[in-house]
Write a protein that holds these residues in place. Structure first.
Motif, PDB file in Angstrom:
ATOM      1  N   LEU A 146      85.127  47.232  -3.293  1.00  0.00           N
ATOM      2  CA  LEU A 146      85.885  47.876  -4.364  1.00  0.00           C
ATOM      3  C   LEU A 146      85.252  49.218  -4.665  1.00  0.00           C
ATOM      4  O   LEU A 146      84.050  49.303  -4.942  1.00  0.00           O
ATOM      5  CB  LEU A 146      85.882  46.998  -5.623  1.00  0.00           C
ATOM      6  CG  LEU A 146      86.477  45.586  -5.483  1.00  0.00           C
ATOM      7  CD1 LEU A 146      86.286  44.811  -6.775  1.00  0.00           C
ATOM      8  CD2 LEU A 146      87.947  45.653  -5.106  1.00  0.00           C
ATOM      9  N   ARG A 169      88.104  36.825 -13.726  1.00  0.00           N
ATOM     10  CA  ARG A 169      89.105  37.244 -12.747  1.00  0.00           C
ATOM     11  C   ARG A 169      89.363  36.153 -11.705  1.00  0.00           C
ATOM     12  O   ARG A 169      88.444  35.501 -11.214  1.00  0.00           O
ATOM     13  CB  ARG A 169      88.635  38.519 -12.058  1.00  0.00           C
ATOM     14  CG  ARG A 169      89.526  38.978 -10.916  1.00  0.00           C
ATOM     15  CD  ARG A 169      89.053  40.301 -10.362  1.00  0.00           C
ATOM     16  NE  ARG A 169      89.833  40.730  -9.221  1.00  0.00           N
ATOM     17  CZ  ARG A 169      89.711  41.922  -8.624  1.00  0.00           C
ATOM     18  NH1 ARG A 169      88.845  42.797  -9.094  1.00  0.00           N
ATOM     19  NH2 ARG A 169      90.467  42.230  -7.583  1.00  0.00           N
ATOM     20  N   TRP A 202      90.207  35.495  -8.066  1.00  0.00           N
ATOM     21  CA  TRP A 202      90.118  36.232  -6.811  1.00  0.00           C
ATOM     22  C   TRP A 202      91.102  35.673  -5.799  1.00  0.00           C
ATOM     23  O   TRP A 202      91.210  34.461  -5.618  1.00  0.00           O
ATOM     24  CB  TRP A 202      88.695  36.166  -6.267  1.00  0.00           C
ATOM     25  CG  TRP A 202      87.705  36.861  -7.162  1.00  0.00           C
ATOM     26  CD1 TRP A 202      87.035  36.317  -8.211  1.00  0.00           C
ATOM     27  CD2 TRP A 202      87.313  38.228  -7.104  1.00  0.00           C
ATOM     28  NE1 TRP A 202      86.242  37.250  -8.817  1.00  0.00           N
ATOM     29  CE2 TRP A 202      86.387  38.445  -8.154  1.00  0.00           C
ATOM     30  CE3 TRP A 202      87.653  39.293  -6.274  1.00  0.00           C
ATOM     31  CZ2 TRP A 202      85.800  39.678  -8.388  1.00  0.00           C
ATOM     32  CZ3 TRP A 202      87.064  40.524  -6.498  1.00  0.00           C
ATOM     33  CH2 TRP A 202      86.150  40.714  -7.532  1.00  0.00           C
ATOM     34  N   ASP A 262      91.774  40.272  -1.860  1.00  0.00           N
ATOM     35  CA  ASP A 262      90.560  40.920  -2.364  1.00  0.00           C
ATOM     36  C   ASP A 262      89.458  40.954  -1.313  1.00  0.00           C
ATOM     37  O   ASP A 262      88.454  41.652  -1.491  1.00  0.00           O
ATOM     38  CB  ASP A 262      90.036  40.183  -3.607  1.00  0.00           C
ATOM     39  CG  ASP A 262      90.989  40.285  -4.781  1.00  0.00           C
ATOM     40  OD1 ASP A 262      91.536  41.385  -4.995  1.00  0.00           O
ATOM     41  OD2 ASP A 262      91.198  39.264  -5.473  1.00  0.00           O
TER      42      ASP A 262
END
Length: 504
Positions: A362, A372, A374, A378
């Motif tokens: 990222l 979060r 995932w 990702d």
């Protein structure tokens, strides 16, 4: 009479053969080791250390008698190990066994040597008793000595023994410089790493502004600088490499500030200087499904801690074949950055360690969200390089070496309440790297001997989904298939019986 002579003759022959075999065994040491990690075979580093022994070494083993079987097995393995040490040192190592529980004088001798009794539970006649036992040893070379206060059952003693012998017999330790002045962590914050490196090297702080001669140092360490490094200081590093110097760099290319919930890039000039060498360290955060955990407190009627996977803490277990990574199992990083090579083939570039096959990156800046969820998208960048070496002539006629890792805090313990214990292989990595940079095998291959980590392979979401429903549906499909087969067989049998002329 003839039968008696044959018996005497046979006995003499057997005795003679035993004497000959015993003599051969005393001259030629032979031992078969069928264990996977060769834990009962002396490592090449140990043999090298023992060959270099010049002064006599006295080892005294202070061990009580009548120990439990598991503890006694460790003691017996240690005694066999000492016999091998004596053989490979060409009889320069002598050892004796002392039972301090035999009398007060021997107990006093053990305590004065720094070995104190420890309580040990012993089962006797269906009863558990606690008795004071001694499990330690001392190693003496001349007027110097080292002790092992407690021999822990089940551990491999070779690394400990070889380390202490090396520490007692080494004459002049090479100097390794630790570069300061740019926000690097203090040496006190890297207790584990400095303790390991100090066995073979003298670690000294170095200022690139004031140090007169960098060639006094076998290698230089540049760990996690956070402030700008001037052009003149980079010029000094260039001159050092041109003269055949060696440099270990742990670069903090991104900074994750969890308390503030953000992650930003770090620019010190080091990233540009490395790019001139062909090494590109991207200002991105590596995320990996194979990762460490963080503790969060769940709020509700009651507050309780919970461990949550945090992909910004990649667990590295994918290593290339290199002396630095020999025997490594697991290195844990935090807020690491990808490394790639953009240079030419005049220099020898070698990746050392990679993320798992389910990893991604990222671009900084980012915002952290502990909760979060995932997804597969990702983790689109598998096997990202996180550490590498560069070797060759860098501005001079002598070969220089650089080892770089994309995490400036991977060996930082911290101090006080913030102090943590670093993963052992993190320490082994930097120790092996300094040995490689300094062209010294040292204890490189021995550090990781006996280390066993067998983590489970990470599965993609697709494979998890497939296995989940395969486990659920396959038994049903097999059962239905079996039922249909039986139904068909019975139908055929019934039809056959209904035909005219059927005789059972």
């Amino acid at each position: 009479m003839t039968k008696r002579k044959n018996i005497i003759y046979s006995s003499l022959v057997v005795a003679g053969l035993l004497i000959i075999l015993n003599f051969i065994a005393s001259v030629f040491f032979l031992r078969a080791d069928f264990t996977e990690d060769k834990r009962y075979t002396l490592d090449r580093s140990t043999k090298r250390i023992l060959r270099e022994v010049e002064k006599p070494i006295i080892m005294t083993l202070y061990v009580s008698e009548n120990l439990p079987p598991d503890v006694n097995r460790t003691v017996q393995d240690l005694k066999s190990l000492l016999t091998e040490y004596n053989h490979y040192s060409k009889r320069k190592i002598s050892f004796e066994y002392v039972n301090p529980n035999a009398n007060e004088d021997l107990e006093k001798e053990a305590v004065e040597a720094g070995i104190n009794p420890v309580p040990l539970e012993v089962r006797e006649k269906d009863q558990i008793k606690v008795q004071r036992v001694f499990l330690g040893m001392s190693i003496q070379v001349g007027d110097q000595s080292e002790i092992i206060p407690l021999i822990k059952p089940g551990i491999i003693m070779e690394y400990t023994l070889s380390t202490l012998i090396k520490r007692l017999t080494i004459k002049n330790k090479p100097k390794v410089g630790y570069i300061i002045g740019h926000g690097e962590p203090e040496l006190a914050k890297m207790e584990q790493a400095i303790k390991e490196l100090s066995i073979l090297y003298d670690i000294e702080p170095v200022s690139l502004l004031s140090q007169s001669n960098l060639t006094d140092y076998k290698s230089l360490l540049l760990i996690g600088p956070m402030a700008t490094i001037s052009t003149s200081q980079f010029r000094r590093l260039d001159n050092y490499l041109a003269q055949g110097g060696n440099l270990f760099i742990a670069i903090e290319r991104v900074n994750g500030m969890l308390n503030d919930g953000i992650g930003v890039s770090v620019d010190t000039g080091l990233e540009k200087w490395l790019l001139l060498k062909g090494i590109h360290v991207d200002d991105s955060f590596i995320v990996d499904k194979k990762c460490g955990t963080v503790t969060v407190h769940q709020q509700g009627y009651f507050s309780f801690p919970q461990q949550i996977n945090f992909p910004f803490l990649p667990v590295i277990s994918n290593f290339s074949n290199h002396s630095i990574t020999d025997g490594l199992e697991t290195v844990v990083l935090q807020f690491a950055s990808p490394i790639s090579y953009l240079g030419d083939t005049l220099l020898e570039y070698k990746p050392l360690a990679y993320t798992s096959s389910i990893s991604g990156k990222l671009k900084a800046p980012i915002s952290f969200n502990i909760g979060r969820v995932w997804r597969t998208h990702d983790f689109l960048f598998p096997e990202i390089t996180v550490a590498a070496t560069l070797k060759g002539k860098m501005g001079g006629e002598k070969e220089a070496r650089i080892c770089v890792i994309g995490d400036g805090n991977f060996i930082v313990n911290g101090v006080g309440d913030q102090k943590i214990t670093i993963q052992p292989d993190n320490i082994n990595f930097i120790a092996n790297a300094i040995d490689w940079l300094s062209d010294d095998s040292g204890l490189m291959s021995l550090r990781t001997k006996g280390v066993e980590s067998r983590p489970l392979n990470e599965l993609t979401d697709g494979k998890v989904f497939m296995l989940k429903y395969l486990n659920f549906l396959l038994p049903l499909v097999l059962l239905i298939t079996y039922g249909l087969i039986r139904f068909r067989r019975r139908s055929l049998r019934r039809s056959k019986r209904m035909k005219p002329g059927f005789i059972k």
